[in-house]
Design an enzyme around this catalytic site. Structure first.
Site, PDB file in Angstrom:
ATOM      1  N   GLU A 101       0.898  -1.262   0.041  1.00 53.68           N
ATOM      2  CA  GLU A 101      -0.020  -0.012   0.096  1.00 53.68           C
ATOM      3  C   GLU A 101       0.868   1.197  -0.054  1.00 53.68           C
ATOM      4  O   GLU A 101       1.901   1.392   0.803  1.00 53.68           O
ATOM      5  CB  GLU A 101      -0.792   0.046   1.317  1.00 53.68           C
ATOM      6  CG  GLU A 101      -1.696   0.895   1.396  1.00 53.68           C
ATOM      7  CD  GLU A 101      -2.534   1.074   2.810  1.00 53.68           C
ATOM      8  OE1 GLU A 101      -2.290   0.080   3.525  1.00 53.68           O
ATOM      9  OE2 GLU A 101      -3.432   1.724   3.262  1.00 53.68           O
ATOM     10  N   LYS A 122      -9.581   2.145  -1.609  1.00 53.74           N
ATOM     11  CA  LYS A 122      -9.820   1.577  -0.316  1.00 53.74           C
ATOM     12  C   LYS A 122     -11.221   2.051   0.369  1.00 53.74           C
ATOM     13  O   LYS A 122     -11.477   3.162   0.569  1.00 53.74           O
ATOM     14  CB  LYS A 122      -8.727   2.055   0.576  1.00 53.74           C
ATOM     15  CG  LYS A 122      -8.691   1.242   1.757  1.00 53.74           C
ATOM     16  CD  LYS A 122      -7.358   1.617   2.578  1.00 53.74           C
ATOM     17  CE  LYS A 122      -7.095   0.763   3.861  1.00 53.74           C
ATOM     18  NZ  LYS A 122      -5.859   1.229   4.627  1.00 53.74           N
ATOM     19  N   CYS A 180      -5.202  -3.395   2.534  1.00 55.81           N
ATOM     20  CA  CYS A 180      -4.958  -3.552   3.998  1.00 55.81           C
ATOM     21  C   CYS A 180      -6.283  -3.790   4.891  1.00 55.81           C
ATOM     22  O   CYS A 180      -6.820  -4.786   4.851  1.00 55.81           O
ATOM     23  CB  CYS A 180      -4.090  -2.368   4.315  1.00 55.81           C
ATOM     24  SG  CYS A 180      -3.165  -2.562   5.823  1.00 55.81           S
ATOM     25  N   VAL A 200      -0.106  -2.492  10.891  1.00 56.44           N
ATOM     26  CA  VAL A 200       0.736  -2.062  12.128  1.00 56.44           C
ATOM     27  C   VAL A 200       0.138  -3.173  13.185  1.00 56.44           C
ATOM     28  O   VAL A 200       0.807  -3.308  14.179  1.00 56.44           O
ATOM     29  CB  VAL A 200       0.443  -0.713  12.397  1.00 56.44           C
ATOM     30  CG1 VAL A 200       1.476   0.179  11.409  1.00 56.44           C
ATOM     31  CG2 VAL A 200      -0.992  -0.367  12.514  1.00 56.44           C
TER      32      VAL A 200
HETATM   33  C1  ACM Z   1      -3.979  -0.198   7.106  1.00 57.70           C
HETATM   34  O1  ACM Z   1      -5.141  -0.224   6.784  1.00 57.70           O
HETATM   35  N1  ACM Z   1      -3.010   0.513   6.757  1.00 57.70           N
HETATM   36  C2  ACM Z   1      -3.715  -0.675   8.548  1.00 57.70           C
END
Ligand code: ACM
Length: 288
Positions: free
Chosen positions: A38, A108, A141, A168
Site C-alpha cells: 500500500e 480503499k 490492508c 501495524v
Molecule cells: C492499514 O489499513 N493500513 C492498517
C-alpha cells in the site's frame, strides 16, 4: 502461474528513491504477477491533507508512468498501492497494471484510523479481472477485517486476491488464513517493513507478507524485517474447488435469506475501550 510480493521499507516522500529501489528489487524477476505494498511510492504518515495532495498523483503521474514501463520491461502484471489524486480528492488506491496499461483500479473502502482524516473513502465497486488466465481481485490492508470484501470478490469469481498493505496491528496474517479458507481463494498480502515517525506518531510496520492458498496453507511468508521479492508457482484453478467436505460448498451453502441484518442493522457505537490507544484491542497482541 508465478506470483509474488515485494516487501520493503519505502522512504517517506522520496518517490525517486522508492521507485529506484523497486526497480532494483524486481530486476530480472520472472513472474506473471507481483504485488507491491500500500502507498509504496509515498510512504504512509502524511502530516496533513496538503502534504498528501502534494504527493498524491493522478493517473498521468510519475508512479503510474514508472509502473507502466516496468510492466512492459519485465513482462509482468504489477499490483501496487498508490496515493491517487482525482477531482481534488485523495484516495488510498490500488492499481493493476499490465502491458503498459491500467487494467483495474480499486479505492480503499475501509479507511484505517487516521487515514479517515486524510483520504476520501473508496467509491468504486469490488471488481475481478482476468490476468494471464487467472481471475484477480483487489483489496487494501484494513479491508481484511471486513469479511464482506473477500466474500464479494470470491462470489465474483476471484481466484487470487491481491492485498497491498501497511499493517501495524498483528492480526491480519492469521486472519487472512481464515479469509482464504472460508472463500477457497489464494491471497497475496504484501506489507511493508520499517518504522515511520512523523506527525507526532511512530508506527512500526509488521512485515510478515505472505501468500496463502485456498485451504489456508501459508505457501510463503516473509519475516518482520526482511526486504525482498518472493515468487512462487501456484495453480489458480485450485481456487475453483469450493468443496470443504464432500457435501459442503463454501459459497453455495450460504443462507443469504437469513443474512438480511447484514445490510439492515447499523453498526453499534464503538466502546470506549476500542477507542483507547492504550487498550489491548488497539495495541494488539504478540503475533505467535
Ligand atoms: C492499514 O489499513 N493500513 C492498517
Amino acid at each position: 502461474m508465478r506470483i509474488g510480493f515485494l516487501q520493503f521499507a519505502p522512504a517517506f516522500g522520496d518517490k525517486k528513491a522508492n521507485l529506484e529501489r523497486v526497480e532494483q528489487f524486481l530486476e530480472g524477476a520472472k513472474a506473471d504477477l507481483v504485488v507491491l505494498p500500500e502507498l509504496f511510492s509515498t510512504g504512509y504518515i502524511f502530516e496533513s491533507k496538503d502534504e498528501l495532495l502534494e504527493l498524491a498523483e493522478d493517473e498521468a503521474g510519475e508512479t503510474f508512468t514508472f509502473l507502466k514501463q516496468l510492466s512492459l520491461k519485465l513482462n509482468m502484471a504489477i499490483v501496487a498501492g498508490i496515493a491517487e489524486r482525482a477531482d481534488g480528492e485523495c484516495y488510498n488506491s490500488c492499481y493493476l497494471i499490465e502491458d503498459g496499461d491500467i487494467r483495474a483500479k480499486y479505492r480503499k473502502l475501509h479507511l484505517f484510523d487516521r487515514e479517515k482524516e486524510l483520504f476520501t473513502p473508496g467509491n468504486l465497486s469490488l471488481d475481478v479481472v482476468s490476468v494471464r488466465g487467472a481471475k484477480v481481485g483487489l483489496m487494501i490492508c484494513f479491508d481484511w477485517i471486513f469479511p464482506e470484501v473477500t466474500r464479494i470478490l470470491a462470489l465474483k469469481g476471484a481466484q487470487i486476491i491481491c492485498h497491498p498493505s501497511n499493517l501495524v496491528l498483528p492480526y491480519c496474517p492469521r486472519a487472512m488464513i481464515t479469509r482464504c479458507i472460508e472463500n477457497g481463494v489464494f491471497a497475496v498480502t504484501v506489507n511493508r517493513v520499517g518504522t515511520e515517525a512523523r506527525a507526532g506518531l511512530e508506527l512500526r510496520f509488521i512485515g510478515m507478507s505472505q501468500i496463502v492458498g485456498p485451504r489456508g496453507e501459508v505457501l510463503v511468508r516473509a519475516d518482520d524485517t526482511e526486504e525482498g521479492l518472493r515468487v512462487i508457482e501456484i495453480e489458480p484453478d485450485l481456487a475453483n474447488n469450493k468443496m470443504i467436505t464432500q457435501r459442503n460448498h463454501v459459497l453455495k451453502d450460504r443462507r443469504p435469506e437469513f443474512y438480511g441484518e447484514l445490510l439492515a442493522i447499523p453498526a453499534e457505537e464503538t466502546s470506549p475501550a476500542e477507542d483507547d490507544p492504550a487498550s489491548p484491542f488497539y495495541r494488539g497482541e504478540t503475533l505467535v
